[in-house]
Design an enzyme around this catalytic site. Structure first.
Site, mmCIF file in Angstrom:
data_model
loop_
_atom_site.group_PDB
_atom_site.id
_atom_site.type_symbol
_atom_site.label_atom_id
_atom_site.label_comp_id
_atom_site.label_asym_id
_atom_site.label_seq_id
_atom_site.Cartn_x
_atom_site.Cartn_y
_atom_site.Cartn_z
ATOM 1 N N GLN A 11 0.957 -1.275 -0.198
ATOM 2 C CA GLN A 11 -0.031 -0.150 -0.100
ATOM 3 C C GLN A 11 0.759 1.316 0.029
ATOM 4 O O GLN A 11 0.679 2.254 -0.814
ATOM 5 C CB GLN A 11 -0.907 -0.036 1.199
ATOM 6 C CG GLN A 11 -2.082 -1.064 1.282
ATOM 7 C CD GLN A 11 -3.069 -0.562 0.460
ATOM 8 O OE1 GLN A 11 -3.349 0.833 -0.079
ATOM 9 N NE2 GLN A 11 -3.794 -1.475 -0.068
ATOM 10 N N ARG A 31 12.186 1.578 8.989
ATOM 11 C CA ARG A 31 13.301 1.193 10.071
ATOM 12 C C ARG A 31 14.569 1.353 9.311
ATOM 13 O O ARG A 31 14.864 1.119 7.983
ATOM 14 C CB ARG A 31 12.994 -0.323 10.599
ATOM 15 C CG ARG A 31 12.744 -1.196 9.466
ATOM 16 C CD ARG A 31 12.353 -2.420 10.111
ATOM 17 N NE ARG A 31 12.073 -3.591 9.124
ATOM 18 C CZ ARG A 31 11.503 -4.594 9.329
ATOM 19 N NH1 ARG A 31 11.320 -5.175 10.716
ATOM 20 N NH2 ARG A 31 11.046 -5.616 8.197
ATOM 21 N N HIS A 90 -6.026 0.591 7.776
ATOM 22 C CA HIS A 90 -7.136 -0.732 8.118
ATOM 23 C C HIS A 90 -7.368 -0.420 9.605
ATOM 24 O O HIS A 90 -6.391 0.072 10.292
ATOM 25 C CB HIS A 90 -6.288 -2.097 8.085
ATOM 26 C CG HIS A 90 -7.166 -3.237 8.434
ATOM 27 N ND1 HIS A 90 -8.275 -3.121 8.665
ATOM 28 C CD2 HIS A 90 -6.576 -4.540 8.636
ATOM 29 C CE1 HIS A 90 -8.856 -4.389 9.029
ATOM 30 N NE2 HIS A 90 -7.696 -5.344 9.024
HETATM 31 N N1 LIG Z 1 -2.170 -5.338 0.960
HETATM 32 C C1 LIG Z 1 -3.388 -4.899 0.885
HETATM 33 O O1 LIG Z 1 -3.927 -5.096 -0.256
HETATM 34 C C2 LIG Z 1 -4.135 -3.904 1.689
HETATM 35 C C3 LIG Z 1 -5.415 -3.550 1.476
HETATM 36 C C4 LIG Z 1 -6.028 -2.400 2.363
HETATM 37 C C5 LIG Z 1 -5.258 -2.173 3.623
HETATM 38 N N2 LIG Z 1 -4.050 -2.776 3.771
HETATM 39 C C6 LIG Z 1 -3.465 -2.352 4.974
HETATM 40 O O2 LIG Z 1 -2.286 -1.482 4.660
HETATM 41 C C7 LIG Z 1 -1.430 -1.377 5.872
HETATM 42 C C8 LIG Z 1 -0.151 -1.979 5.166
HETATM 43 O O3 LIG Z 1 -0.195 -3.336 4.520
HETATM 44 P P1 LIG Z 1 0.539 -3.546 3.385
HETATM 45 O O4 LIG Z 1 0.091 -5.008 2.779
HETATM 46 O O5 LIG Z 1 0.940 -2.453 2.242
HETATM 47 O O6 LIG Z 1 1.870 -3.985 4.091
HETATM 48 P P2 LIG Z 1 3.456 -4.692 3.514
HETATM 49 O O7 LIG Z 1 3.724 -4.661 2.089
HETATM 50 O O8 LIG Z 1 3.582 -5.652 4.221
HETATM 51 O O9 LIG Z 1 4.493 -3.686 4.370
HETATM 52 C C9 LIG Z 1 5.574 -3.433 3.927
HETATM 53 C C10 LIG Z 1 6.221 -2.342 4.676
HETATM 54 O O10 LIG Z 1 6.329 -2.399 5.961
HETATM 55 C C11 LIG Z 1 7.759 -2.662 6.550
HETATM 56 N N3 LIG Z 1 7.872 -3.322 7.239
HETATM 57 C C12 LIG Z 1 7.659 -4.903 7.429
HETATM 58 N N4 LIG Z 1 7.795 -5.657 8.581
HETATM 59 C C13 LIG Z 1 8.070 -4.630 9.428
HETATM 60 C C14 LIG Z 1 8.300 -4.801 10.742
HETATM 61 N N5 LIG Z 1 8.212 -5.781 11.487
HETATM 62 N N6 LIG Z 1 8.616 -3.538 11.320
HETATM 63 C C15 LIG Z 1 8.666 -2.322 10.528
HETATM 64 N N7 LIG Z 1 8.259 -2.266 9.432
HETATM 65 C C16 LIG Z 1 8.085 -3.462 8.523
HETATM 66 C C17 LIG Z 1 8.501 -2.954 5.049
HETATM 67 O O11 LIG Z 1 9.845 -2.404 5.200
HETATM 68 P P3 LIG Z 1 11.167 -3.556 5.219
HETATM 69 O O12 LIG Z 1 11.838 -3.283 4.191
HETATM 70 O O13 LIG Z 1 11.857 -2.680 6.605
HETATM 71 O O14 LIG Z 1 10.512 -4.906 5.641
HETATM 72 C C18 LIG Z 1 7.786 -2.125 3.869
HETATM 73 O O15 LIG Z 1 8.077 -0.882 4.097
HETATM 74 C C19 LIG Z 1 -1.889 -2.523 6.636
HETATM 75 O O16 LIG Z 1 -2.618 -2.020 7.825
HETATM 76 C C20 LIG Z 1 -2.898 -3.252 5.917
HETATM 77 O O17 LIG Z 1 -3.900 -3.953 6.376
HETATM 78 C C21 LIG Z 1 -3.504 -3.528 2.777
#
Ligand SMILES: NC(=O)c1ccc[n+]([C@@H]2O[C@H](COP(=O)([O-])OP(=O)(O)OC[C@H]3O[C@@H](n4cnc5c(N)ncnc54)[C@H](OP(=O)(O)O)[C@@H]3O)[C@@H](O)[C@H]2O)c1
Length: 322
Positions: A11, A31, A90
């Protein structure tokens, strides 16, 4: 409006890029040593690893996995100026009490109804995808907090489709239920059980995969374009009659009671507790689930089918991975 996006994944990346293309001022945080942060830097964003850098931001968007919020958000909250707004994608971590927002801040939710790749590609095509929007905490200036949420939703293109106002509770609980009962858990259970039923009855695995899994997309596209009733008008009379007979049998008292149980576990916080517990111990359950899925024969058949269809494109617009 100065916006900081913390996290550059599914996202965060699309939010940052859409906001920049809409003329917003955006910096990306994460981080230190983060792979995602280096990617943001090479995409031309100003980046930061020190939470103190959000002191001047009017909106700080937490685009991190929900399970990381408890540990990652508090240093940012502490650095944010009074009256600035914490943004979530979310309602999960706020609604289930994983994070506590200081009263000096506003807290809003903008949850696009689709993956980041769709948010970006529809934006580039001049359209948008709808989002849910909520104000969880007004902070010192509730009207301003609400207008920050609307501005964010518009920056990412959701105003071109629809911004539906709701609450953190409704968004968190319905989103979890939808993905568990239908979109992710439901489809996984149905496809896996149907595939195993055909293979156990002696049918070729390739046919079992194609009939029970690969064609899901065609039907899902029809449902998305025309609704459930519209889908049934676009399939053969035989398929429609079969749908009627099978849906009546599958949708029994056991299914309804399992669905109520899933919903209760979401509403009473048991699901959030289980997720936090697994994450706190290095996600062993999630890792075992990944391994089991990767090893399931469905995967090998899927690779064979996708290899026959080089014209396929994934939801991200990229050719499928072999
Ligand atoms: N995915 C979807 O389709 C979707 C849809 C609607 C809403 N959402 C919401 O959007 C939000 C983000 O979801 P996402 O799917 O975009 O997440 P994601 O792709 O898994 O997030 C990755 C990001 O978070 C960092 N990260 C990962 N693990 C971490 C940790 N333990 N501590 C600190 N940083 C960390 C990663 O950086 P590094 O390089 O440091 O790992 C990267 O910048 C959530 O609240 C989710 O519920 C998601």
């Amino acid at each position: 409006m100065r916006i900081a996006i913390v996290g550059y994944g599914n996202q965060g990346k699309s939010h940052a890029q859409n906001i920049r293309d809409s003329g917003g001022s955006v910096a990306v945080g994460g981080r230190s040593g983060s792979r995602a942060l280096s990617e943001a830097r090479s995409d031309g964003f100003e980046t930061f690893a020190d939470p103190q850098c959000v002191a001047n931001a009017e909106l700080v968007v937490f685009a991190l996995p929900d399970a990381a919020h408890r540990a990652s958000c508090p240093p940012y909250f502490a650095a944010m100026a009074d009256g600035s707004v914490a943004g979530f994608l979310h309602g999960f971590s706020v609604h289930f009490g994983c994070v506590e927002i200081p009263p000096s801040l506003g807290a809003v939710l903008v949850a696009p109804k689709g993956p980041g790749t769709a948010l970006r590609s529809r934006f580039l095509e001049g359209f948008g995808i709808p989002c849910l929007m909520a104000v969880g905490q007004g902070g010192p200036d509730a009207a301003r907090t609400r207008s920050v949420a609307l501005a964010w939703a518009n920056f990412i293109g959701c105003g071109r489709a629809g911004i539906v106002e709701t609450t953190f509770k409704e968004e968190a609980e319905t989103d979890l239920f939808g993905e568990q009962a239908v979109l992710c858990g439901g489809i996984l259970a149905l496809v896996r059980a149907a595939y195993e039923t055909l293979v156990a009855a002696g049918y070729p695995p390739l046919l079992a995969y194609t009939e029970c899994c690969h064609e899901v997309k065609q039907i899902a596209d029809l449902v998305c374009d025309r609704g459930i009733a519209g889908m049934t008008q676009a399939i053969s009379p035989t398929a429609k009659f079969g749908a009627m007979v099978a849906a009546e049998r599958l949708d029994d008292a056991h299914l309804r009671s399992t669905m109520r149980e899933l919903l209760e576990n979401i509403q009473n916080g048991s699901f959030a507790k289980a997720l936090a517990h697994d994450a706190a111990s290095g996600s062993p359950k999630m890792a075992a689930f990944d391994r089991a899925l990767a090893a399931h024969p469905l995967e090998a058949e899927g690779q064979r089918v996708r290899a026959m269809l080089p014209w396929l494109r994934t939801a991200s617009g990229q050719p499928p991975r072999p």
